[in-house]
Each structure stands twice: as C-alpha cells, then as structure tokens.
Scaffold this motif. Sequence first.
Motif, short mmCIF file in Angstrom:
data_model
loop_
_atom_site.label_atom_id
_atom_site.label_comp_id
_atom_site.label_asym_id
_atom_site.label_seq_id
_atom_site.Cartn_x
_atom_site.Cartn_y
_atom_site.Cartn_z
N UNK A 318 7.65 -42.22 39.63
CA UNK A 318 8.75 -43.17 39.30
C UNK A 318 8.95 -44.19 40.35
N UNK A 319 8.77 -43.70 41.51
CA UNK A 319 9.07 -44.60 42.49
C UNK A 319 7.90 -45.32 42.97
N UNK A 320 6.87 -44.94 42.53
CA UNK A 320 5.45 -45.69 42.87
C UNK A 320 5.52 -47.45 42.90
N UNK A 321 6.05 -48.09 41.85
CA UNK A 321 6.06 -49.31 42.00
C UNK A 321 6.84 -49.83 42.85
N UNK A 322 7.83 -49.00 43.30
CA UNK A 322 8.77 -49.75 44.37
C UNK A 322 8.15 -49.71 45.78
N UNK A 323 7.45 -48.48 45.99
CA UNK A 323 6.59 -48.33 47.15
C UNK A 323 5.50 -49.23 47.07
N UNK A 324 4.94 -49.70 46.31
CA UNK A 324 3.82 -50.86 46.16
C UNK A 324 4.48 -52.12 46.47
N UNK A 325 5.56 -52.43 46.18
CA UNK A 325 6.50 -53.53 46.30
C UNK A 325 6.60 -53.29 47.86
N UNK A 326 6.95 -52.64 48.55
CA UNK A 326 7.32 -52.50 49.93
C UNK A 326 5.90 -52.83 50.79
#
Length: 452
Positions: A318-326
């Motif tokens: 679930x946190x993958x999109x945020x990591x990609x944003x980082x």
Amino acid sequence: MTIRHIPWLRHAPKGGAAPIYLALAQALETAIRTGELQPGDQLPPQRTVAALMGVDLTTVTRAYGVARRRGLVDGAVGRGTFVRRPAEEDEVGLVDLSMNQPPQPRGLSIAASLRATTAEVLQRTDAATLMAYHPGLGALGQRAAGAAWLAPVLGDVAPERVQVCPGAQAALSALVWSLVGHGGTLVVEPLTYPGMLAIADQLGVRLIACPTDAEGLAPDALASICRRERPAALYVIPTMQNPTGVTMPLTRRQAIAQIATDHDLWIIEDDPYSRLMAEPPPGLAALAPARSFHIATLSKCLAPGLRLAFLVAPDGDRGAPAVEAVRSLAGMPAPLMSAVAASWIRDGTAEALLAGVRAEAAERRALAAARLPAAQGSPEAIHVWLPLPADWSAARLRAAAKARGLALVSAEAFAAGPGAANGVRISLGAPGRQEVLAEALAGIANLLGEAR
C-alpha cells in the motif's frame, strides 16, 4: 603553475614595506577573511610558493608559521597545510541558539573520521562509478546499514523497506504530496516543524492542529478529528518533539497507533532525535508498521553535512506509490556521503560519534537546566522549550536577545494555527564551546528577570 593558479598570492606584492614573509602571511589572512580561501582548502606546497614568488624556502616556511600562530592554518608533515576552521575560542558576534544541530562529539573528530573513510571508499570504489548517476534510493548494502542504524527504535526491519534519501525535507515533501495532495487534510501538532508548515503551504494542504497534553497528542482529540474531518495523514514528531521537547510514552504511542489503524490514517513519523537517547522508545512505525512512514535524518544526531535520511516504508504494497513519489521528487542521495554513512554504521564509527554527541549534549542540557529551570526537554536533548506566559511577547524577547547577541526562534515560527502555546525554542548544539553556551543561557535568564 603560475601565480594565476594561486590567486591569493597577488595580495603579497614584493618590494613592500613589510618583510615578504609577513606579506605572505597577511595575504593568506586577507584571502581567508574575504572568503577567497575557505576552511579546509589546502595550501600549495611551500616549495611551489617559493618558486613562484622568487624567494627562498625559509621565507615561505616563516610565512606559514606566522599564519599557523595566528590560527589561520594547520597541518602536519606528510599531510599538507589547510585553512583552519574558526577556533571555538574565537567565537564572537551572534551566538546562534536558533539552529538545531548536534554539538561536536566529545573527544572525537568528525573531520578525521571523514578523511579516513572517504579515502577508504575511494580506494575500494572506482571514482567514475561513484560519481555517476545511481538508480533507486541507496544500494542494498546502504539500506541494510540504515536498517541496522534504526534497529534500536524499530527493531528488525527488512532492508528492502529502507530508502536512503537526500535529507528528510525532500522525503517529507514527497510523502505529503503523495499521501495528502492538494486540498487534502493533514493533522499536525499545534507547534510543529517549520519545514512541514512550508511544505503544506506550497502544496495547498489544509492543516488541522490536534490538541496535546504533557504526553503529546491527545488520543480522544485525534479520534474525534478523524471521525469529523477524515484526514489523509498525521504528521508527528513523537520523540523530543520539535519545538516542545515532549517524548510520548509507550502507552500514548500505542493509543495513537490504534487510532491510525481504526481510521485508516497514514502516519508520517518524523524522528530526527531518537538515536540521541540511550534507550529510545519504540517508534510508531514499530507499533503500526502497515500505516506508518518513518523518517530518520542523520543531521540531528551525527552531522548536518551528511545530508542523508533513512525512510522506512510500510509493510506490504500500500505504501509503494508514496515510495515511488519519493524516488521521483527526491532523486538519488549523494553516492559519496551514502557510502561514508554506510561505512560508519558498519564499522562502528557512527556509534562512536553518536556516543560523543550524546555525552556533549547531556552536559549542555544540564547547563540549560541549571540556568533556565523552567526549560522543558529530555535530558539528552539538543534543544529545550522555554514556555512563556500568554501575555508575554515572544517576538519581543527574541528581539531583545538579538540586541544582546543571541539568536532565538519563537513560537510563531512553529504555530500550525491560532491559539498555540507561547514560548521560545533554545538550541544547545551550535555554540562551539560550553562556556559560550553557558554565558548565552545566563543572558536569557537575565532578560527574563528584567521582563518581570
């Protein structure tokens, strides 16, 4: 090589009234004072200077000796001569109590450690490869080092969950952009990190200040906000909170973690200070690993110049999109500094430096306790919060302190909304010497006495 390649030599014309060795020493002082030469710059070999100036070697040796006695340069046989950083005992002018940074570690030299580790890294790594673009946020070995560094706070963390970021601010910006977005709602503490206030303003994020008490965020108030406002995320500094110094106890952390789980609330846990504690409490990311992003910068516990932070992403996808944003917004960390930090963690240098910082920070915190008994903060903290009566002007106190050569930062810089507590944050790490800090703290105490 010609004089054109060593510009500071032009300040030492031959044939002047002063002996040439004094003229050379004065030329060095002029170049350092004007910023032409910076701390750490290496001076050319004495034989080179002698040849360019058409003088004997003894003359240049005397000039370098005068510069050394004036505190301008230092060096050693076989290493060379370098421009010296201003000596701690030379501190004059404004004493900075506004910038939160760790003190120099007791009994250790960051410069010496940096020189040794950088040389080792360059010896074992191809420089061209090191200076090239690197995909992702840190090599696996560097991410494993980050997991080891964070173990006292988060326990065992898989290296795959750790990202190496070029500082905490870039990671925070990317997380808010991804998790909250323009027009979204973010819960914060009433007094919070000014960098987050700037991020929210730039991204058009609505902030809601959750009430706090002596143990941090009030759980009932947070639950009520979640039911009423349905915020996307909570931004919180649970350990040695900036600026109030409050550290949430375990029971309070467990309550906040449960509320986040119940209300599908993301937690952005900003944790610059936990490693300053010999026995830090568990991070929120250890209590709610599926809901939390944990960011731990090295700037507050080792050295700001490393410009590195470790980001631990949630369990699962679930946190993958945020990591990609980082990854998209923060870009890669500096490879050399990432390699240095990982080496320090692996070989124990980081822990030794941290122990030195802790020892110095504890003594400085004790100075603050003695001179400003009302100041609040953990015994190992590098900043304290000095509450003021509601009818006092913190800005006026800050201005009065500046007139006496003391730089402070007051409550309005941290306020997420109206009605926040009144006070000033006093940072303890920037002054080079404890004597300078002690005198500055006494000066604040005198100002408070005069205000009464």
